[in-house]
Design an enzyme around this catalytic site. Sequence first.
Site, short mmCIF file in Angstrom:
data_model
loop_
_atom_site.label_atom_id
_atom_site.label_comp_id
_atom_site.label_asym_id
_atom_site.label_seq_id
_atom_site.Cartn_x
_atom_site.Cartn_y
_atom_site.Cartn_z
N HIS A 41 0.85 -1.19 0.00
CA HIS A 41 0.00 0.00 0.00
C HIS A 41 0.89 1.24 0.00
O HIS A 41 2.09 1.15 0.23
CB HIS A 41 -0.83 0.06 1.29
CG HIS A 41 -1.67 -1.12 1.57
ND1 HIS A 41 -3.00 -1.18 1.24
CD2 HIS A 41 -1.40 -2.29 2.22
CE1 HIS A 41 -3.51 -2.33 1.65
NE2 HIS A 41 -2.56 -3.02 2.25
N GLU A 123 2.48 -0.93 4.48
CA GLU A 123 2.25 0.44 4.05
C GLU A 123 3.59 1.13 3.83
O GLU A 123 4.46 1.09 4.70
CB GLU A 123 1.47 1.23 5.11
CG GLU A 123 0.04 0.78 5.29
CD GLU A 123 -0.93 1.39 4.30
OE1 GLU A 123 -0.50 2.15 3.40
OE2 GLU A 123 -2.13 1.10 4.43
N HIS A 162 -2.23 -3.08 -3.64
CA HIS A 162 -3.61 -3.00 -3.19
C HIS A 162 -4.56 -2.91 -4.39
O HIS A 162 -5.65 -3.49 -4.38
CB HIS A 162 -3.77 -1.78 -2.28
CG HIS A 162 -4.99 -1.81 -1.42
ND1 HIS A 162 -5.34 -0.76 -0.61
CD2 HIS A 162 -5.95 -2.74 -1.23
CE1 HIS A 162 -6.45 -1.05 0.03
NE2 HIS A 162 -6.84 -2.25 -0.32
N ASP A 172 -3.38 2.13 -5.10
CA ASP A 172 -2.03 2.05 -4.55
C ASP A 172 -1.39 0.68 -4.73
O ASP A 172 -2.10 -0.30 -4.89
CB ASP A 172 -2.02 2.48 -3.07
CG ASP A 172 -2.95 1.68 -2.18
OD1 ASP A 172 -4.11 1.44 -2.56
OD2 ASP A 172 -2.51 1.30 -1.08
#
Length: 187
Positions: A41, A123, A162, A172
Amino acid sequence: MIHQPVRHVSSDHWLQRSRRLPTANCDPREDPADIALVVIHNISLPPGSFGGGHIEALFTNTLKSDLHPTFISLEGVRVSAHLFIDRRGRVCQFVPFDHKAWHAGASSWRGRTGCNRFSIGIELEGTDTRPFTSAQYGALVPVLKGLFARYPLLTRDGVVGHAEIAPGRKTDPGPAFDWALLYRMLA
Protein backbone atom coordinates in the site's frame (compact mmCIF):
# COMPACT_ATOMS: atom_id res chain seq x y z
CA MET A 1 21.55 0.90 -3.00
CA ILE A 2 22.56 -0.73 0.30
CA HIS A 3 21.18 -4.21 0.91
CA GLN A 4 20.41 -4.97 4.52
CA PRO A 5 20.51 -8.50 5.90
CA VAL A 6 17.26 -10.50 5.94
CA ARG A 7 14.90 -9.35 8.66
CA HIS A 8 13.88 -12.50 10.48
CA VAL A 9 10.46 -13.08 11.98
CA SER A 10 10.61 -14.23 15.61
CA SER A 11 8.61 -17.10 17.06
CA ASP A 12 6.02 -14.62 18.35
CA HIS A 13 5.43 -13.37 14.76
CA TRP A 14 7.13 -9.99 15.20
CA LEU A 15 9.81 -8.74 12.84
CA GLN A 16 13.21 -8.52 14.49
CA ARG A 17 15.09 -5.20 14.54
CA SER A 18 11.92 -3.18 13.97
CA ARG A 19 10.03 -0.74 16.13
CA ARG A 20 6.92 -2.26 17.71
CA LEU A 21 3.81 -0.15 18.13
CA PRO A 22 0.95 -2.59 18.87
CA THR A 23 -2.58 -1.64 17.85
CA ALA A 24 -5.97 -2.99 18.85
CA ASN A 25 -7.03 -2.88 15.18
CA CYS A 26 -6.52 -6.56 14.45
CA ASP A 27 -7.95 -10.04 15.00
CA PRO A 28 -6.34 -13.46 15.48
CA ARG A 29 -5.99 -15.42 12.25
CA GLU A 30 -7.94 -18.64 11.86
CA ASP A 31 -4.80 -20.25 10.42
CA PRO A 32 -1.47 -18.38 10.68
CA ALA A 33 0.12 -20.99 8.38
CA ASP A 34 -2.21 -19.79 5.57
CA ILE A 35 -0.27 -16.56 4.92
CA ALA A 36 0.07 -16.54 1.12
CA LEU A 37 -0.05 -12.86 0.15
CA VAL A 38 1.70 -9.55 0.84
CA VAL A 39 -0.22 -6.42 -0.09
CA ILE A 40 1.80 -3.28 -0.78
CA HIS A 41 0.00 0.00 0.00
CA ASN A 42 0.95 3.65 0.14
CA ILE A 43 -0.19 6.23 2.65
CA SER A 44 0.53 9.85 3.52
CA LEU A 45 -1.14 12.05 6.11
CA PRO A 46 -2.11 14.72 5.32
CA PRO A 47 -2.27 13.58 1.69
CA GLY A 48 1.06 14.26 -0.01
CA SER A 49 2.84 15.12 3.25
CA PHE A 50 5.45 12.96 4.91
CA GLY A 51 6.60 12.63 8.52
CA GLY A 52 4.78 13.98 11.53
CA GLY A 53 3.66 10.69 13.10
CA HIS A 54 0.11 10.94 11.78
CA ILE A 55 0.13 7.47 10.20
CA GLU A 56 1.20 5.85 13.47
CA ALA A 57 -1.55 7.83 15.21
CA LEU A 58 -4.14 6.63 12.67
CA PHE A 59 -3.18 2.98 13.13
CA THR A 60 -3.25 3.28 16.94
CA ASN A 61 -6.54 5.23 17.10
CA THR A 62 -4.88 8.38 18.48
CA LEU A 63 -5.11 10.67 15.43
CA LYS A 64 -6.58 14.01 16.45
CA SER A 65 -9.10 15.01 13.79
CA ASP A 66 -8.66 18.73 14.51
CA LEU A 67 -5.00 18.74 13.42
CA HIS A 68 -5.81 18.97 9.70
CA PRO A 69 -9.05 19.38 7.71
CA THR A 70 -8.51 16.06 5.89
CA PHE A 71 -8.35 14.21 9.23
CA ILE A 72 -12.02 14.93 9.99
CA SER A 73 -13.10 12.18 7.58
CA LEU A 74 -10.83 9.74 9.45
CA GLU A 75 -12.51 10.25 12.81
CA GLY A 76 -13.63 6.87 14.13
CA VAL A 77 -11.91 4.95 11.30
CA ARG A 78 -10.27 1.76 12.55
CA VAL A 79 -7.55 0.52 10.21
CA SER A 80 -4.08 -0.95 10.48
CA ALA A 81 -1.28 -2.62 8.60
CA HIS A 82 1.25 -5.12 9.78
CA LEU A 83 4.16 -2.90 8.81
CA PHE A 84 4.85 0.71 7.91
CA ILE A 85 8.03 1.79 6.12
CA ASP A 86 8.69 5.52 6.22
CA ARG A 87 10.61 7.58 3.64
CA ARG A 88 13.89 6.98 5.51
CA GLY A 89 13.41 3.20 5.45
CA ARG A 90 12.50 2.83 9.11
CA VAL A 91 10.19 -0.10 9.77
CA CYS A 92 7.43 -0.07 12.38
CA GLN A 93 5.23 -3.08 13.12
CA PHE A 94 1.69 -2.64 14.45
CA VAL A 95 0.25 -6.16 14.18
CA PRO A 96 1.97 -9.51 14.72
CA PHE A 97 1.83 -11.67 11.60
CA ASP A 98 -0.28 -14.36 13.28
CA HIS A 99 -3.07 -11.74 13.46
CA LYS A 100 -5.11 -10.08 10.71
CA ALA A 101 -4.43 -6.40 10.17
CA TRP A 102 -7.33 -4.34 8.86
CA HIS A 103 -5.75 -3.16 5.60
CA ALA A 104 -7.29 -4.78 2.53
CA GLY A 105 -11.02 -4.11 2.86
CA ALA A 106 -13.26 -5.70 0.24
CA SER A 107 -10.74 -7.69 -1.78
CA SER A 108 -10.00 -10.88 -3.68
CA TRP A 109 -6.93 -12.66 -5.01
CA ARG A 110 -6.87 -15.79 -7.17
CA GLY A 111 -10.49 -16.59 -6.33
CA ARG A 112 -10.12 -16.06 -2.58
CA THR A 113 -12.07 -13.21 -1.00
CA GLY A 114 -11.38 -11.31 2.22
CA CYS A 115 -7.63 -10.96 1.74
CA ASN A 116 -7.03 -9.83 5.33
CA ARG A 117 -7.49 -13.48 6.35
CA PHE A 118 -4.38 -14.68 4.48
CA SER A 119 -2.28 -11.59 3.80
CA ILE A 120 0.29 -9.29 5.34
CA GLY A 121 -0.21 -5.57 4.74
CA ILE A 122 2.80 -3.31 4.24
CA GLU A 123 2.25 0.44 4.05
CA LEU A 124 4.92 2.57 2.39
CA GLU A 125 4.92 6.26 3.19
CA GLY A 126 4.17 7.79 -0.17
CA THR A 127 1.65 8.57 -2.87
CA ASP A 128 0.63 7.01 -6.16
CA THR A 129 2.59 9.62 -8.11
CA ARG A 130 5.80 10.39 -6.18
CA PRO A 131 8.71 7.95 -6.45
CA PHE A 132 9.44 5.87 -3.38
CA THR A 133 12.89 6.22 -1.84
CA SER A 134 15.90 3.95 -2.17
CA ALA A 135 15.77 3.57 1.60
CA GLN A 136 12.22 2.20 1.36
CA TYR A 137 13.16 -0.42 -1.24
CA GLY A 138 16.29 -1.16 0.80
CA ALA A 139 14.09 -1.88 3.83
CA LEU A 140 11.28 -3.66 1.96
CA VAL A 141 13.48 -6.31 0.33
CA PRO A 142 14.99 -7.78 3.53
CA VAL A 143 11.53 -7.67 5.13
CA LEU A 144 10.06 -9.65 2.23
CA LYS A 145 12.92 -12.15 2.32
CA GLY A 146 12.33 -12.67 6.03
CA LEU A 147 8.62 -13.22 5.42
CA PHE A 148 9.35 -15.71 2.62
CA ALA A 149 11.65 -17.64 4.96
CA ARG A 150 9.07 -17.76 7.78
CA TYR A 151 5.83 -18.43 5.90
CA PRO A 152 6.17 -21.30 3.36
CA LEU A 153 3.13 -20.41 1.23
CA LEU A 154 4.46 -16.92 0.61
CA THR A 155 6.48 -16.34 -2.58
CA ARG A 156 7.45 -13.45 -4.80
CA ASP A 157 4.33 -14.15 -6.90
CA GLY A 158 2.26 -13.41 -3.81
CA VAL A 159 3.50 -9.82 -3.51
CA VAL A 160 0.89 -7.52 -5.03
CA GLY A 161 -0.38 -3.97 -4.90
CA HIS A 162 -3.61 -3.00 -3.19
CA ALA A 163 -4.97 -2.06 -6.64
CA GLU A 164 -4.57 -5.67 -7.78
CA ILE A 165 -6.79 -7.11 -5.03
CA ALA A 166 -9.30 -4.23 -5.04
CA PRO A 167 -9.44 -3.04 -8.68
CA GLY A 168 -11.60 -0.01 -9.30
CA ARG A 169 -11.64 0.74 -5.58
CA LYS A 170 -7.93 1.24 -4.85
CA THR A 171 -4.98 2.50 -6.90
CA ASP A 172 -2.03 2.05 -4.55
CA PRO A 173 0.86 1.69 -4.50
CA GLY A 174 0.40 3.42 -7.85
CA PRO A 175 2.51 3.94 -10.96
CA ALA A 176 5.36 5.50 -8.95
CA PHE A 177 6.10 2.12 -7.34
CA ASP A 178 8.94 0.41 -9.24
CA TRP A 179 7.91 -3.25 -9.46
CA ALA A 180 10.78 -4.08 -11.83
CA LEU A 181 13.30 -2.73 -9.31
CA LEU A 182 11.67 -4.70 -6.49
CA TYR A 183 11.82 -7.94 -8.49
CA ARG A 184 15.47 -7.35 -9.43
CA MET A 185 16.34 -6.73 -5.80
CA LEU A 186 14.51 -9.88 -4.71
CA ALA A 187 16.28 -12.05 -7.31
